[in-house]
Design an enzyme around this catalytic site. Sequence first.
Site, PDB file in Angstrom:
ATOM      1  N   ASN A   9       0.876  -1.172   0.000  1.00  0.00           N
ATOM      2  CA  ASN A   9       0.000   0.000   0.000  1.00  0.00           C
ATOM      3  C   ASN A   9       0.915   1.224   0.000  1.00  0.00           C
ATOM      4  O   ASN A   9       1.522   1.536   1.018  1.00  0.00           O
ATOM      5  CB  ASN A   9      -0.895  -0.018   1.248  1.00  0.00           C
ATOM      6  N   TRP A  10       0.967   1.867  -1.151  1.00  0.00           N
ATOM      7  CA  TRP A  10       1.881   3.012  -1.273  1.00  0.00           C
ATOM      8  C   TRP A  10       1.338   4.265  -0.606  1.00  0.00           C
ATOM      9  O   TRP A  10       2.026   5.272  -0.519  1.00  0.00           O
ATOM     10  CB  TRP A  10       2.154   3.292  -2.753  1.00  0.00           C
ATOM     11  N   LYS A  11       0.076   4.238  -0.191  1.00  0.00           N
ATOM     12  CA  LYS A  11      -0.541   5.426   0.422  1.00  0.00           C
ATOM     13  C   LYS A  11      -0.312   6.639  -0.512  1.00  0.00           C
ATOM     14  O   LYS A  11      -0.316   6.457  -1.723  1.00  0.00           O
ATOM     15  CB  LYS A  11       0.001   5.630   1.836  1.00  0.00           C
ATOM     16  N   HIS A  92      -9.535   1.557   5.102  1.00  0.00           N
ATOM     17  CA  HIS A  92      -8.255   1.709   5.799  1.00  0.00           C
ATOM     18  C   HIS A  92      -8.449   2.670   6.976  1.00  0.00           C
ATOM     19  O   HIS A  92      -9.186   3.650   6.872  1.00  0.00           O
ATOM     20  CB  HIS A  92      -7.192   2.248   4.832  1.00  0.00           C
ATOM     21  N   GLU A  94      -6.693   4.958   8.076  1.00  0.00           N
ATOM     22  CA  GLU A  94      -6.372   6.361   7.780  1.00  0.00           C
ATOM     23  C   GLU A  94      -7.574   7.059   7.155  1.00  0.00           C
ATOM     24  O   GLU A  94      -7.821   8.238   7.401  1.00  0.00           O
ATOM     25  CB  GLU A  94      -5.124   6.430   6.881  1.00  0.00           C
ATOM     26  N   GLU A 163      -5.425  -4.702  10.666  1.00  0.00           N
ATOM     27  CA  GLU A 163      -4.364  -3.717  10.849  1.00  0.00           C
ATOM     28  C   GLU A 163      -4.578  -2.985  12.172  1.00  0.00           C
ATOM     29  O   GLU A 163      -5.361  -2.022  12.234  1.00  0.00           O
ATOM     30  CB  GLU A 163      -4.380  -2.689   9.709  1.00  0.00           C
ATOM     31  N   GLY A 169       2.977   2.024  10.887  1.00  0.00           N
ATOM     32  CA  GLY A 169       4.042   3.019  10.775  1.00  0.00           C
ATOM     33  C   GLY A 169       4.832   3.257  12.052  1.00  0.00           C
ATOM     34  O   GLY A 169       5.608   4.207  12.133  1.00  0.00           O
ATOM     35  N   SER A 208       3.452  -2.385  10.275  1.00  0.00           N
ATOM     36  CA  SER A 208       4.897  -2.567  10.504  1.00  0.00           C
ATOM     37  C   SER A 208       5.401  -3.946  10.097  1.00  0.00           C
ATOM     38  O   SER A 208       6.354  -4.459  10.688  1.00  0.00           O
ATOM     39  CB  SER A 208       5.262  -2.265  11.963  1.00  0.00           C
ATOM     40  N   GLY A 229       2.860  -1.242   4.206  1.00  0.00           N
ATOM     41  CA  GLY A 229       2.988   0.172   3.858  1.00  0.00           C
ATOM     42  C   GLY A 229       4.436   0.543   3.605  1.00  0.00           C
ATOM     43  O   GLY A 229       4.977   0.337   2.514  1.00  0.00           O
ATOM     44  N   GLY A 230       5.107   1.063   4.640  1.00  0.00           N
ATOM     45  CA  GLY A 230       6.460   1.602   4.500  1.00  0.00           C
ATOM     46  C   GLY A 230       7.434   0.660   3.801  1.00  0.00           C
ATOM     47  O   GLY A 230       8.204   1.088   2.934  1.00  0.00           O
TER      48      GLY A 230
HETATM   49  P1  13P Z   1       3.112   0.176   7.622  1.00  0.00           P
HETATM   50  O1  13P Z   1       3.537  -1.120   6.999  1.00  0.00           O
HETATM   51  O2  13P Z   1       3.890   1.357   7.137  1.00  0.00           O
HETATM   52  O3  13P Z   1       3.027   0.073   9.105  1.00  0.00           O
HETATM   53  O4  13P Z   1       1.615   0.467   7.095  1.00  0.00           O
HETATM   54  C1  13P Z   1       0.676  -0.537   7.186  1.00  0.00           C
HETATM   55  C2  13P Z   1      -0.534  -0.113   6.459  1.00  0.00           C
HETATM   56  O5  13P Z   1      -1.216   0.814   6.852  1.00  0.00           O
HETATM   57  C3  13P Z   1      -0.842  -0.836   5.209  1.00  0.00           C
HETATM   58  O6  13P Z   1      -2.116  -0.523   4.764  1.00  0.00           O
END
Ligand code: 13P
Length: 248
Positions: A9-11, A92, A94, A163, A169, A208, A229-230
């Site tokens: 997920n590149w956000k 999500h 966020e 999640e 993150g 994470s 994500g990251g």
């Molecule tokens: P991280 O892997 O950066 O913690 O993000 C997870 C996430 O929100 C994937 O949708």
Amino acid sequence: MLKKRIVGNWKMNGLKSDLAYIIEISQQAAAHPKADVAICVPATLIESAAKASDIMAIGAQDCHASHSGAHTGCVSAAMVAECGAKYVIVGHSERRTDQGESNADVKAKAQAVIAQQMCAILCVGESEDHRNSGNAVAIVIEQLNLSLPDIDNLENSLCVAYEPIWAIGTGRIPSLEEVAEMHMAIRQALVVKYGDSGNDIHILYGGSMNGDNAADLLNIAHVDGGLVGGASLSAAKFTPVIEAANNA
Ligand code: 13P
């Protein structure tokens, strides 16, 4: 056992200059055929990323629940499907926080995604306060039950991503026992809702996940993949996660 699925997920990251990286990851996906790999990119990159990658699926990170209409700035499921998206993340945390999306909104979006023959990746997860209260499982299962789409034919149309909000993150993850307990509870809820086909739904862990912890997480029962994500933002960090899924 379900084939492990790793979804990046590149956000809100990624410009056209990052398409070379899509090609690199897609080559890694081809080299690790025991894992399914996908990347959910910003809406602006879906079409070019889908054209750049014939092996790896490309997804979107959200869509509107309506097919079309007066919703300035939004994109519909049909629009991202037309650009080549095979997955759409819905709910999500966020977006639940930043855009105030409710469980009912998330359910409607999941149904819109499935109606366009894509796979909805439906996210659920508890806050740190809820985890500390000892009620995380009950809270997540209630959120899940209120967000799950009403559909008859599930074939590859739904994934659930657990999640924990406090793990996103932060570099922190729940204990492996806590992940196992949550994924088992999610599996049971899916079987209650969909019958035996609930056993075929991938349940991804997100928060994470990285090359250091992926093997441990992916070997837990009912952890059928990861939403990353990251660590999906660079080939050096994403490749070890793909390897772990391929070997799990
Ligand atoms: P991280 O892997 O950066 O913690 O993000 C997870 C996430 O929100 C994937 O949708």
